[in-house]
Design an enzyme around this catalytic site. Structure first.
Site, short mmCIF file in Angstrom:
data_model
loop_
_atom_site.label_atom_id
_atom_site.label_comp_id
_atom_site.label_asym_id
_atom_site.label_seq_id
_atom_site.Cartn_x
_atom_site.Cartn_y
_atom_site.Cartn_z
N GLU A 116 1.84 9.03 0.76
CA GLU A 116 3.03 9.60 0.14
C GLU A 116 2.67 10.76 -0.78
OE1 GLU A 116 5.89 5.62 -0.26
OE2 GLU A 116 4.96 6.51 -2.04
N CYS A 117 3.24 11.92 -0.54
CA CYS A 117 3.17 13.05 -1.45
C CYS A 117 1.72 13.35 -1.86
CB CYS A 117 4.06 12.80 -2.67
SG CYS A 117 4.47 14.30 -3.60
N GLY A 118 1.29 12.98 -3.07
CA GLY A 118 -0.07 13.23 -3.48
C GLY A 118 -1.09 12.59 -2.56
#
Length: 440
Positions: free
Chosen positions: A331-333
């Protein structure tokens, strides 16, 4: 647990972001926790950073309430459970009181929780009365507690503010302008929000200073008896059983300063699904633990790209994990860390783990924000997106999340072998079955 639970509760809201809601919420939690009361704090909407301050202040885990993302039944269950265990329940709002399709006011009214308006009054006098009157009466039937003026210059300023209120009972006090060491903000910020409490060695001292200031206000001087004016009856909410779809499986979760965006409720959902959850720290040089699936949550890989890139043994572990066909949800990072490289605003380009083709560009302006949902064969996961980077990748796009309120295409979900990666942050409890699908 099946009977209504009565407990004092407050929703702390404001005109807009930046009024001091987080500081006041944490100060109030710290003040009562120091006096031996059991305090439970919630944060409205998606937010990973404010809860670190509230957890430090209250000494208890902090969870989310959101009528869209977590759902009204989930909100009801969490509020009832908190009321059963607490002497005071605090809910910090998001943005302004009436902002959004599922606003803080909607939540306060649905559960009958009185609203405490925090107003930055640094450049204000008698107009506070109009602001308080407007917030109080804009929506008929809104439960109301009063107003707290923030950033007040002194006693005379506080007097002018108080005298401007049409209803004297609305006055809950004034907080002075609070600053941290060196005159900076008491709770400092960077991109994505507040600096997390655990990153500041004097975080508790900062909260104690805010609590001490709040103790001089009418709100801060309320004891257990006085708080009963804010008592709310929270009804129990039946909870559906979660099928053990991950029974016998171990899910490894990266957790450290680079991978810090983890909702406690997401971990609990994995455990309810029957998974054994094990944490490891890439920044500490830890290897990937033996596992059947991996979750790389969001965080700040852009601040830690160099130590992440030098952890060669972990990169070998990750490649072996993917080669074996074991699932990865990034997710994301977490997705950013899997990219080949990152371009930073200062002109540097740093290598990353290289399991996903493409590169990340970190920018100064916001690139994505808002609630979204992801439809998978097993169910629909609700969640959100919030990022300042962009990812340019030739990796196949399996699907897109969709924006909550208009259905438009949102964040891409990349699929590279057993890796699924996206800027989309999932709220696992919104669909345990879809969550299980990500890790099988």
């Amino acid at each position: 647990m099946n009977a209504p639970a009565r407990c004092p509760a407050l929703v702390l809201s404001a005109l807009a972001s930046g009024q001091g809601k987080t500081t006041v919420t944490a100060a109030l939690a710290r003040l009562h926790a120091r006096q031996g009361r059991r305090v439970r704090v919630f944060k409205c909407g998606p937010d990973y950073l404010d809860p670190y301050w509230h957890q430090l202040a209250s000494g208890a885990p902090v969870e989310q309430l959101d009528l869209w993302m977590t759902g009204p039944e989930d909100c009801a269950a969490r509020l009832h459970a908190a009321a059963c265990a607490a002497d005071l329940v605090l809910v910090e709002g998001v943005m302004g009181l009436f902002d959004g399709a599922d606003s803080v006011a909607d939540l306060a009214q649905r559960f009958g929780i009185p609203v405490l308006a925090v107003v930055d009054a640094r450049a204000m006098g008698g107009t506070l009365g109009a602001v308080a009157h407007g917030l109080k009466t804009f929506r008929p039937g809104l439960p109301w507690a009063g107003v707290l003026a923030n950033g007040v210059a002194g006693a005379r300023h506080a007097q002018l503010l108080q005298e401007g209120l049409p209803d004297a009972a609305d006055w809950l006090g004034a907080l002075p302008r609070l600053a941290g060491a060196g005159g900076g903000p008491l709770l400092p910020e960077r991109h994505l929000g507040l600096v997390a409490a655990h990153e500041l060695p004097d975080a508790l001292a900062r909260l104690d200073a805010a609590a001490d200031a709040l103790a001089a206000t009418p709100l801060g001087q309320m004891d257990a008896v006085a708080l009963q004016r804010f008592a709310v009856d929270f009804a129990p909410q039946p909870q559906a059983a979660v099928a053990p779809l991950l029974a016998g499986r171990t899910v490894a979760v990266a957790r450290d300063a680079a991978f810090t965006f983890i909702y406690p409720a997401n971990v609990r959902t994995l455990e309810q699904l029957g998974a054994r959850v094990v944490f490891f720290s890439p920044l500490a040089g830890e290897d990937l633990p033996p596992c059947d699936a991996l979750w790389l949550p969001g965080g700040y890989p852009e601040l830690h790209a160099e130590p992440l890139a030098t952890h060669a043994r972990l990169q070998q572990d990750l490649r072996a994990h993917v080669a074996a066909g074991k699932p990865v949800w990034a997710e994301c990072g977490g997705m950013m860390a899997l990219a080949e490289a990152i371009d930073l605003p200062d002109g540097r380009t740093l290598p990353l783990w290289g399991l996903l083709p493409g590169r990340v560009t970190q920018q100064q302006r916001l690139a994505g924000l808002g609630p979204q949902e992801l439809a998978l064969p097993a169910g629909v996961l609700r969640g959100h997106t919030f990022h300042y980077s962009v990812f340019d990748s030739p990796a196949p796009i399996a699907c897109h999340a969709h924006r909550a309120h208009d259905g438009a295409a949102g964040e891409a979900v990349y699929r590279q072998g057993s890796i699924r990666a996206s800027y989309f942050h999932a709220w696992f409890a919104s669909s345990p079955a879809a969550t299980a699908e990500l890790f099988t």
